[in-house]
Design a protein around this motif. Structure first.
Motif, PDB file in Angstrom:
ATOM      1  N   GLY A  98      -3.423   1.918  12.431  1.00  0.00           N
ATOM      2  CA  GLY A  98      -3.959   1.310  13.653  1.00  0.00           C
ATOM      3  C   GLY A  98      -3.927   2.283  14.816  1.00  0.00           C
ATOM      4  O   GLY A  98      -4.586   2.076  15.820  1.00  0.00           O
ATOM      5  N   LYS A  99      -3.130   3.367  14.650  1.00  0.00           N
ATOM      6  CA  LYS A  99      -3.031   4.331  15.751  1.00  0.00           C
ATOM      7  C   LYS A  99      -3.493   5.728  15.349  1.00  0.00           C
ATOM      8  O   LYS A  99      -3.364   6.665  16.130  1.00  0.00           O
ATOM      9  N   VAL A 100      -3.929   5.858  14.095  1.00  0.00           N
ATOM     10  CA  VAL A 100      -4.351   7.181  13.623  1.00  0.00           C
ATOM     11  C   VAL A 100      -5.664   7.043  12.861  1.00  0.00           C
ATOM     12  O   VAL A 100      -6.056   5.940  12.473  1.00  0.00           O
ATOM     13  N   ASP A 101      -6.300   8.181  12.622  1.00  0.00           N
ATOM     14  CA  ASP A 101      -7.498   8.212  11.794  1.00  0.00           C
ATOM     15  C   ASP A 101      -7.051   8.001  10.337  1.00  0.00           C
ATOM     16  O   ASP A 101      -6.320   8.839   9.783  1.00  0.00           O
ATOM     17  N   VAL A 102      -7.464   6.889   9.742  1.00  0.00           N
ATOM     18  CA  VAL A 102      -6.974   6.584   8.393  1.00  0.00           C
ATOM     19  C   VAL A 102      -7.409   7.623   7.360  1.00  0.00           C
ATOM     20  O   VAL A 102      -6.741   7.793   6.344  1.00  0.00           O
ATOM     21  N   ARG A 103      -8.502   8.345   7.654  1.00  0.00           N
ATOM     22  CA  ARG A 103      -8.942   9.362   6.676  1.00  0.00           C
ATOM     23  C   ARG A 103      -7.892  10.445   6.488  1.00  0.00           C
ATOM     24  O   ARG A 103      -7.695  10.972   5.401  1.00  0.00           O
ATOM     25  N   GLU A 104      -7.198  10.741   7.597  1.00  0.00           N
ATOM     26  CA  GLU A 104      -6.119  11.744   7.553  1.00  0.00           C
ATOM     27  C   GLU A 104      -4.985  11.283   6.617  1.00  0.00           C
ATOM     28  O   GLU A 104      -4.432  12.063   5.855  1.00  0.00           O
ATOM     29  N   VAL A 105      -4.676   9.988   6.697  1.00  0.00           N
ATOM     30  CA  VAL A 105      -3.608   9.437   5.856  1.00  0.00           C
ATOM     31  C   VAL A 105      -4.076   9.398   4.406  1.00  0.00           C
ATOM     32  O   VAL A 105      -3.355   9.822   3.490  1.00  0.00           O
ATOM     33  N   ARG A 106      -5.290   8.897   4.213  1.00  0.00           N
ATOM     34  CA  ARG A 106      -5.799   8.746   2.834  1.00  0.00           C
ATOM     35  C   ARG A 106      -5.810  10.069   2.080  1.00  0.00           C
ATOM     36  O   ARG A 106      -5.574  10.102   0.867  1.00  0.00           O
ATOM     37  N   ALA A 107      -6.073  11.157   2.795  1.00  0.00           N
ATOM     38  CA  ALA A 107      -6.160  12.466   2.140  1.00  0.00           C
ATOM     39  C   ALA A 107      -4.815  12.889   1.544  1.00  0.00           C
ATOM     40  O   ALA A 107      -4.770  13.723   0.647  1.00  0.00           O
ATOM     41  N   GLN A 108      -3.727  12.291   2.036  1.00  0.00           N
ATOM     42  CA  GLN A 108      -2.403  12.701   1.538  1.00  0.00           C
ATOM     43  C   GLN A 108      -1.785  11.694   0.577  1.00  0.00           C
ATOM     44  O   GLN A 108      -0.618  11.800   0.211  1.00  0.00           O
ATOM     45  N   VAL A 109      -2.560  10.668   0.237  1.00  0.00           N
ATOM     46  CA  VAL A 109      -2.059   9.646  -0.691  1.00  0.00           C
ATOM     47  C   VAL A 109      -2.936   9.667  -1.935  1.00  0.00           C
ATOM     48  O   VAL A 109      -4.163   9.598  -1.837  1.00  0.00           O
ATOM     49  N   GLY A 110      -2.305   9.783  -3.092  1.00  0.00           N
ATOM     50  CA  GLY A 110      -3.051   9.723  -4.355  1.00  0.00           C
ATOM     51  C   GLY A 110      -2.989   8.296  -4.876  1.00  0.00           C
ATOM     52  O   GLY A 110      -1.903   7.722  -4.985  1.00  0.00           O
ATOM     53  N   ALA A 111      -4.146   7.718  -5.150  1.00  0.00           N
ATOM     54  CA  ALA A 111      -4.153   6.341  -5.656  1.00  0.00           C
ATOM     55  C   ALA A 111      -4.833   6.316  -7.016  1.00  0.00           C
ATOM     56  O   ALA A 111      -5.933   6.852  -7.171  1.00  0.00           O
ATOM     57  N   VAL A 112      -4.169   5.701  -7.984  1.00  0.00           N
ATOM     58  CA  VAL A 112      -4.709   5.641  -9.345  1.00  0.00           C
ATOM     59  C   VAL A 112      -4.817   4.188  -9.763  1.00  0.00           C
ATOM     60  O   VAL A 112      -3.815   3.474  -9.787  1.00  0.00           O
ATOM     61  N   ASN A 113      -6.032   3.780 -10.061  1.00  0.00           N
ATOM     62  CA  ASN A 113      -6.259   2.401 -10.457  1.00  0.00           C
ATOM     63  C   ASN A 113      -6.987   2.410 -11.797  1.00  0.00           C
ATOM     64  O   ASN A 113      -8.105   2.920 -11.897  1.00  0.00           O
ATOM     65  N   ALA A 114      -6.333   1.829 -12.810  1.00  0.00           N
ATOM     66  CA  ALA A 114      -6.896   1.871 -14.167  1.00  0.00           C
ATOM     67  C   ALA A 114      -8.228   1.123 -14.255  1.00  0.00           C
ATOM     68  O   ALA A 114      -9.000   1.341 -15.194  1.00  0.00           O
ATOM     69  N   ALA A 115      -8.503   0.264 -13.274  1.00  0.00           N
ATOM     70  CA  ALA A 115      -9.744  -0.510 -13.334  1.00  0.00           C
ATOM     71  C   ALA A 115     -10.940   0.324 -12.867  1.00  0.00           C
ATOM     72  O   ALA A 115     -12.089  -0.037 -13.110  1.00  0.00           O
ATOM     73  N   LEU A 116     -10.670   1.471 -12.204  1.00  0.00           N
ATOM     74  CA  LEU A 116     -11.788   2.273 -11.688  1.00  0.00           C
ATOM     75  C   LEU A 116     -12.450   3.056 -12.817  1.00  0.00           C
ATOM     76  O   LEU A 116     -11.777   3.633 -13.672  1.00  0.00           O
ATOM     77  N   ARG A 117     -13.780   3.060 -12.772  1.00  0.00           N
ATOM     78  CA  ARG A 117     -14.538   3.735 -13.827  1.00  0.00           C
ATOM     79  C   ARG A 117     -14.409   5.257 -13.692  1.00  0.00           C
ATOM     80  O   ARG A 117     -14.364   5.786 -12.582  1.00  0.00           O
ATOM     81  N   VAL A 118     -14.377   5.929 -14.828  1.00  0.00           N
ATOM     82  CA  VAL A 118     -14.327   7.390 -14.840  1.00  0.00           C
ATOM     83  C   VAL A 118     -15.689   7.880 -15.322  1.00  0.00           C
ATOM     84  O   VAL A 118     -16.194   7.369 -16.327  1.00  0.00           O
ATOM     85  N   PRO A 119     -16.337   8.844 -14.638  1.00  0.00           N
ATOM     86  CA  PRO A 119     -17.649   9.314 -15.112  1.00  0.00           C
ATOM     87  C   PRO A 119     -17.551   9.887 -16.522  1.00  0.00           C
ATOM     88  O   PRO A 119     -16.820  10.842 -16.763  1.00  0.00           O
ATOM     89  N   GLU A 120     -18.282   9.271 -17.426  1.00  0.00           N
ATOM     90  CA  GLU A 120     -18.094   9.556 -18.855  1.00  0.00           C
ATOM     91  C   GLU A 120     -18.616  10.925 -19.276  1.00  0.00           C
ATOM     92  O   GLU A 120     -18.157  11.499 -20.245  1.00  0.00           O
TER      93      GLU A 120
END
Ligand SMILES: Nc1ncnc2c1ncn2[C@@H]1O[C@H](COP(=O)(O)OP(=O)(O)OP(=O)(O)O)[C@@H](O)[C@H]1O
Length: 278
Positions: free
Chosen positions: A82-104
């Motif tokens: 709420g006080k920072v540019d979230v893109r800056e935060v997102r760049a330092q967090v790795g998120a892995v979700n098994a439901a996301l498709r992987v380009p085959e």
């Protein structure tokens, strides 16, 4: 009693302070998180456990700076949402979700490389020797060396799961979020994945991990802490051996459970009256 010196306490990586999250839909208001306080420190490896709808994904969305709290404060890597540019935060967090498709059509190596650019398609011009070396190192660490040149299309679900983790690690995130990483894996694939996560924590001891699961059997031995949620509220949080008790897990899942730990791995089953295990 001796006080722990301040320099021994690892810095917080993710903090929730009195967090409420809710949503309004056709059926009215749904409370997704209710007054949750939680501090995750550098190098800790948390299990986030709870029944379907307990609020686990909502917490991961806060940690990944993908949503904001209704009430309370969320701080990720020292930055208050709420006080920072979230893109800056997102760049330092790795998120892995098994439901996301992987380009085959990509090879495992090309898919892992896309983590360096944060793109779906490879941007080959952007990957130099450092990116190629890191991709090779992560592929080896996740036990995918033999498959480096194989197309994702022919990889098993377990291999894809490990490739997703390698991709998420390419930008060297400080916080890695794993949403049900062993979901739908067969027993050998699950065990390979858990071994890979354990190797990862040995190689990167300062990496902070949050692993969401419904099943205690899907937790790697590296897990150091646990947060148990029930209906959006905290049942217990702290070091895994203190938190994973029969009473806490039974309250968390709403059924009487017996919990066991063996060589750092966990298992739970229904407690039947008169058949208690010694
Ligand atoms: N956009 C929304 N509008 C209304 N309710 C929502 C919305 N998103 C999630 N919820 C509800 O919030 C609660 C928490 O959802 P969340 O996805 O965080 O649970 P979860 O613990 O991850 O569940 P699961 O284990 O099934 O994935 C659930 O009751 C869910 O139905």
């Amino acid at each position: 009693m001796v006080d722990t010196p301040a320099w021994d306490i690892a810095p917080p990586v993710f903090e929730l302070d009195g967090v409420d999250v809710w949503a309004h839909g056709p059926a009215g208001r749904t409370d997704m998180l209710v007054g949750v306080d939680w501090t995750v420190r550098e190098g800790e490896r948390w299990a986030l456990l709870g029944h379907n709808g307990a609020g686990k994904s909502t917490i991961l969305a806060l940690a990944g700076a993908l949503r904001f709290p209704g009430n309370g404060a969320v701080t990720v890597l020292g930055k208050r949402l709420g006080k920072v540019d979230v893109r800056e935060v997102r760049a330092q967090v790795g998120a892995v979700n098994a439901a996301l498709r992987v380009p085959e059509y990509l090879t495992v190596t090309d898919y892992v490389l896309t983590g360096a650019s944060g793109t779906v398609q490879p941007l080959y011009g952007k990957y130099g020797p450092a990116e190629h070396a890191r991709a090779a190192e992560l592929i080896a660490l996740l036990g995918l060396e033999r498959l480096a040149r194989r197309e994702i299309a022919v990889c098993s679900q377990g291999e894809r799961g490990r490739a997703r983790i390698a991709r998420a690690l390419m930008p060297d995130p400080r916080l890695l979020l794993l949403d049900e990483p062993a979901n739908a894996l067969d027993l050998p694939s699950r065990e390979e994945l858990l071994e890979a996560i354990d190797s990862l924590t040995r190689e990167y001891p300062r990496l902070t991990l949050v692993i969401v699961t419904h099943h205690l059997e899907e937790l790697p031995t590296a897990v150091s802490h646990a947060l148990l949620l029930r209906r959006g509220a905290t049942v217990a949080a702290g070091p895994v051996r203190e938190v994973m008790t029969d009473a806490n897990l039974s309250e968390c899942f709403g059924i009487p459970l017996t919990v066991r730990a063996e060589d750092g791995r966990w298992a739970a089953r229904l407690r039947r009256p008169g058949r208690e295990v010694a």
